[in-house]
Write an enzyme that holds these catalytic residues in place. Structure first.
Site, PDB file in Angstrom:
ATOM      1  CG  ASN A   1       6.678  -3.565  -3.044  1.00 18.39           C
ATOM      2  OD1 ASN A   1       6.669  -3.939  -4.220  1.00 18.39           O
ATOM      3  ND2 ASN A   1       7.205  -4.285  -2.082  1.00 18.39           N
ATOM      4  CG  ASP A   2       3.679  -4.949   0.353  1.00 21.48           C
ATOM      5  OD1 ASP A   2       4.535  -5.425  -0.420  1.00 21.48           O
ATOM      6  OD2 ASP A   2       3.869  -4.812   1.569  1.00 21.48           O
ATOM      7  CB  ILE A   3      -1.235  -1.137  -2.188  1.00 22.64           C
ATOM      8  CG1 ILE A   3      -0.412  -0.018  -2.836  1.00 22.64           C
ATOM      9  CG2 ILE A   3      -1.154  -1.064  -0.672  1.00 22.64           C
ATOM     10  CD1 ILE A   3      -0.925   1.372  -2.523  1.00 22.64           C
TER      11      ILE A   3
END
Length: 481
Positions: free
Chosen positions: A409-411
């Site tokens: 998600n974040d990466i």
């Protein structure tokens, strides 16, 4: 009983093995040999320490070593790769608590020696450590007290901090930042009171000062890590690794154990360097993270996301893969949870057999532990040469036909670049959206562990491949030409 000469030589040999182990872990092909260096070094350290001069009580020490070894083997053999971060955090807590107990005992021995000397007792009545204390001058005893204070404070912070990190990683504690009213002022107040107690102890106050000091440090460790969000857990794990090393080094000074000093310093410094690298990879301020997110408040409201998530089935994904020439796979914690690395490895084998260029893009903080994804892929026998770091592959996404994101998600969140009010603004990310098409393997439409929305899922060239990652990848295998 071994002589001091043998113990000193063993300490040098073990230190060299530990250094070789750390150096070898920087290379995937040498990592297995490096682990064996560490195992042999630790075996040498334990054996020569246990049978060194002044050591006794073997009737209970040897059974404890055997019991601990059996428990360690049992836990390590049963823990899944998805649970490895939790295991690391738990082991850090043991080191911290051990430092507290050893430091308490060291001060009790110091007090016993001083009381015995006041009564005119001979040195032959002392234990090996007490005999060492009896030879120290007053200024050396003061340094011993300082070492005790450091060991208790760092060890206690490490213990409770690691317990909370374990809880967050295991999903037993809410992964969102959560502090008591007063937040950082409570931490600052507890730290200031700890300093007052330390000064009082060194000035001659009773053992009660060390007990209260430990309680305050337990609180600081708990409150610090409670205030750190799930997105920063990779930094927390490496930071606690550093803390445990410094606690061990402090105890090494207390016990005059050169090997413990060297080992603790190696762990402490390498953990600190790794924490800094992780913070740089996430565009986090190192001091802010280790202080529980101090100063890490968003400057505004994150931008709203427009559009909708478009789903696709296995047939559509397979069709794109069959027509693609270049494929980049981005693994994340979702792949670890689903234990999909074996299926992913088989998919890669089939795609490469069809003449397609397939590579992996690894973000420095993918997963819950630094290097987590590399270990999973190595376990699945993915060739090392196609596993690339973010800086090596990010410029290639515009030339990539298909990017497959598995449980990340974040990466891969473009908000890190596009939205200055995003919680991850400025964080370097894998620019998968620049590929011709992006497939995201995801269980559902949730925001993931860190709770941050991802605009990637709503982009026109993104398709959501919903379902369990392992089952989803398995469904592709029979459809690949």
């Amino acid at each position: 009983m071994l002589g001091q000469g043998f113990v000193s030589a063993a300490a040098i040999a073990a230190s060299v093995l530990f250094i070789l182990s750390l150096g070898g872990l920087s290379n995937q092909e040498k990592a297995k040999r490096a682990v064996w260096y560490g195992i042999v070094g630790m075996a040498v350290a334990v054996f020569f320490t246990a049978f060194g001069p002044g050591i006794g009580g073997y009737w209970w020490m040897i059974p404890m070593i055997i019991i601990g070894s059996v428990i360690g083997w049992y836990v390590a053999s049963r823990v899944a790769m998805t649970e490895m971060p939790q295991l690391v955090a738990a082991l850090h807590s043991f080191v911290g608590l051990a430092a507290v107990f050893v430091a308490w005992n060291a001060d009790l021995e110091r007090r016993r020696v001083l009381a015995a000397q006041a009564l005119g007792a001979g040195q032959q009545e002392f234990s090996a450590f007490a005999a060492l204390v009896a030879t120290k001058a007053p200024d050396e005893l003061m340094f011993l007290q300082i070492e005790v204070v450091f060991a208790i404070f760092i060890g206690a912070v490490t213990f409770t901090g690691s317990v909370i990190a374990f809880g967050k990683l295991a999903g037993k504690v809410d992964g969102k930042p959560n502090q008591l009213p007063g937040g950082h002022m409570l931490n600052a107040g507890a730290a200031a009171l700890s300093l007052v107690l330390a000064i009082a102890y060194i000035s001659g106050a009773g053992f009660w000062t060390l007990l209260i000091l430990a309680l305050l440090a337990f609180f600081i460790g708990w409150h610090l890590i409670m205030g750190i969000g799930g997105a920063d857990m990779p930094v927390v794990v490496s930071m606690l690794n550093s803390y445990s090393g410094w606690a061990a080094a402090a105890i090494g000074f207390t016990l005059s154990n050169d090997l413990l000093i060297v080992t603790g310093a190696l762990v402490g410094s390498s953990g600190a360097i790794l924490s800094y690298i992780m913070c740089k990879a996430m565009n986090r301020n190192f001091v802010s993270v280790i202080l529980g997110g101090f100063g890490g408040v968003q400057s505004g409201v994150a931008a709203e996301i427009e559009g909708e998530q478009v789903a696709i089935d296995a047939g559509g994904v397979a069709s794109s893969l069959n027509n693609a020439n270049s494929v980049v796979i981005v693994p994340g914690y979702g792949m670890a949870v689903a234990q999909a690395q074996g299926a992913v490895s088989e998919l890669v084998r089939k795609l490469r057999a069809a003449g397609k260029e397939v590579r992996f893009a690894i973000h420095p903080v993918a997963g819950r532990l630094p290097g987590h994804m590399n270990v999973l892929l190595a376990e699945a026998r993915v060739p090392y040469d196609i596993v690339l770091e973010m800086d090596e592959i990010n410029d290639d996404f515009p030339k990539t036909d298909v990017a497959i994101v598995i449980g990340s998600n974040d990466i891969v969140n473009p908000a890190a670049q596009d939205d200055p009010n995003s919680p991850i603004a400025g964080m370097p990310v894998l620019e998968v959206w620049k590929s011709s098409v992006v497939f995201v393997c995801k269980r559902g439409q949730g925001t993931g562990y860190s709770g941050i929305e991802n605009p990637l899922f709503y982009k026109e060239n993104t398709r959501m491949f919903y379902g369990d990652a392992r089952e989803s990848i398995d469904s592709l295998l029979s459809l690949i030409d």
